[in-house]
Design an enzyme around this catalytic site. Sequence first.
Site, PDB file in Angstrom:
ATOM      1  N   ARG A  35      39.717  17.132   6.213  1.00 25.71           N
ATOM      2  CA  ARG A  35      38.500  16.355   5.948  1.00 25.71           C
ATOM      3  C   ARG A  35      37.843  16.753   4.634  1.00 25.71           C
ATOM      4  O   ARG A  35      37.274  15.905   3.945  1.00 25.71           O
ATOM      5  CB  ARG A  35      37.516  16.517   7.103  1.00 25.71           C
ATOM      6  N   LYS A 207      43.752   6.839  28.874  1.00 23.22           N
ATOM      7  CA  LYS A 207      43.015   5.869  29.690  1.00 23.22           C
ATOM      8  C   LYS A 207      43.021   4.453  29.145  1.00 23.22           C
ATOM      9  O   LYS A 207      42.816   4.240  27.956  1.00 23.22           O
ATOM     10  CB  LYS A 207      41.561   6.311  29.785  1.00 23.22           C
ATOM     11  N   GLY A 363      42.318  10.455  17.219  1.00 33.89           N
ATOM     12  CA  GLY A 363      42.528  11.903  17.210  1.00 33.89           C
ATOM     13  C   GLY A 363      43.923  12.366  17.580  1.00 33.89           C
ATOM     14  O   GLY A 363      44.558  13.090  16.824  1.00 33.89           O
ATOM     15  N   GLY A 386      37.094   7.452  16.631  1.00 36.65           N
ATOM     16  CA  GLY A 386      36.155   6.524  17.264  1.00 36.65           C
ATOM     17  C   GLY A 386      35.765   5.396  16.324  1.00 36.65           C
ATOM     18  O   GLY A 386      35.701   4.227  16.724  1.00 36.65           O
TER      19      GLY A 386
HETATM   20  P1  AMP Z   1      43.491   9.557  24.406  1.00 30.64           P
HETATM   21  O1  AMP Z   1      42.409  10.514  23.970  1.00 30.64           O
HETATM   22  O2  AMP Z   1      43.042   8.534  25.396  1.00 30.64           O
HETATM   23  O3  AMP Z   1      44.227   8.964  23.229  1.00 30.64           O
HETATM   24  O4  AMP Z   1      44.523  10.413  25.233  1.00 30.64           O
HETATM   25  C1  AMP Z   1      45.283  11.447  24.685  1.00 30.64           C
HETATM   26  C2  AMP Z   1      45.735  12.347  25.770  1.00 30.64           C
HETATM   27  O5  AMP Z   1      46.498  11.619  26.688  1.00 30.64           O
HETATM   28  C3  AMP Z   1      46.604  13.475  25.292  1.00 30.64           C
HETATM   29  O6  AMP Z   1      45.935  14.684  25.483  1.00 30.64           O
HETATM   30  C4  AMP Z   1      47.855  13.389  26.171  1.00 30.64           C
HETATM   31  O7  AMP Z   1      48.275  14.626  26.657  1.00 30.64           O
HETATM   32  C5  AMP Z   1      47.402  12.510  27.305  1.00 30.64           C
HETATM   33  N1  AMP Z   1      48.527  11.799  27.935  1.00 30.64           N
HETATM   34  C6  AMP Z   1      49.453  11.038  27.330  1.00 30.64           C
HETATM   35  N2  AMP Z   1      50.359  10.591  28.229  1.00 30.64           N
HETATM   36  C7  AMP Z   1      49.989  11.079  29.431  1.00 30.64           C
HETATM   37  C8  AMP Z   1      50.520  10.953  30.746  1.00 30.64           C
HETATM   38  N3  AMP Z   1      51.633  10.260  30.985  1.00 30.64           N
HETATM   39  N4  AMP Z   1      49.876  11.598  31.763  1.00 30.64           N
HETATM   40  C9  AMP Z   1      48.752  12.309  31.508  1.00 30.64           C
HETATM   41  N5  AMP Z   1      48.202  12.439  30.287  1.00 30.64           N
HETATM   42  C10 AMP Z   1      48.809  11.842  29.255  1.00 30.64           C
END
Ligand code: AMP
Length: 405
Positions: A35, A207, A363, A386
Amino acid sequence: MQMIDNYSFAGKKAIIRVDFNVPLGAQYEVSDDTRIRGALPTIKKVLADGGSAILMSHLGRPKSGPEEKFSLKHVIPVLAAHLGVEIQFANDCMGAQAVEKSTALKPGEVLLLENLRFYTAENKVKTDEEKAATSVFAEKLSTYADVYVNDAFGTAHRAHASTTVIADCFAEDSKMFGFLINKEIKAMDKVLHQSDKPMTAIMGGAKVSDKIQVIENLLDKVDNLIIGGGMTYTFIKARGGEIGNSLCEEDKLDVAADLVKKAEDKGVNLILPVDQVLADKFDNEATTELAGIDQGREGYMGLDIGAKSVEALSEVIMNSKTILWNGPMGVFEMPSFQKGTVSIAKAIAESTAKGCFSLVGGGDSVAAVNKFGLADKVSYVSTGGGAMLEYIEGKVLPGIKAIRG
Ligand code: AMP
């Protein structure tokens, strides 16, 4: 709108909102200076023109008042090394030092202000009273300088004193974006409005709920929409597949079904993984097995996409001319479940080498390309997770509106 490229900072003091929200190690040393490097072109331009730079930023999330671990003085050694000039420091962004040092600042000199978020007036803007305090805070900051530059893309989605409110204190021709924000906007606009086809969005991560709006907005723009990572299983369950103990948002099953329907209606090719790596626990040392994506089972969770998925998704990626990637394909932080994410990152890099424009943001996908040494093999890596997602959702970012109007 004033553009930084054709502005001369000669004899001017510029207050620049930078994003120095960097990770610090045990001795408060900067452990990743990405950054800081991102802000250098703007600062260098101000100094080269014969202007002086007053830098302001937040660092971390201080709760109330100053805390050593959130002090911006920790970035001074790295910043000084990059700029090759001495960095003056004001230990309180509202204090006497800030006033005196900014008043005395000469062309070619740099003054760094202490963490803006040591004052809640920077970022607490809910009640009328808070908003009034924010205006006073922003106004005081504006008195330090002749011109305002916003180069902190990572906080452009926040209507804070230093990112938005302060802009009102400057005339049209005395406020502008820095080079970094300009680059970010250019990369996102290319993907959203001038993309070469076929265009593919790859959405991963944990999610669905975090990304519903982004996915909806993308359905009007993309040819292919790849879903991977933990959010896959909400889609699989919605279509009647067995997911065992995999991540699932039960309250989003109809949202997932609705997105599938909308994709169909709009002629978007929505692609889900076809196989997965099942694990008997959320652990790098877990016992694993390969299974079809609909064949989860009790006691097991899917933590990565399988080899057949990698092959199918790579083919789509290799045939794309524009790619947007947000979110990992599995739990890439654990070596046992990083293969899917590494393979997809490599395919994106290869497609980029063939002339595809690839934008990686958010991220965890940025952490992934950095971890696998592929950051310079994609077209653009966004500095704002974000902020990027909100821009892609179609929202107007307050920090951008404050200058663009
Ligand atoms: P996000 O912040 O929503 O982009 O989510 C990123 C996180 O999702 C990372 O820390 C990954 O470890 C987690 N992740 C990715 N695939 C899976 C999965 N199949 N089951 C659980 N966590 C996951």
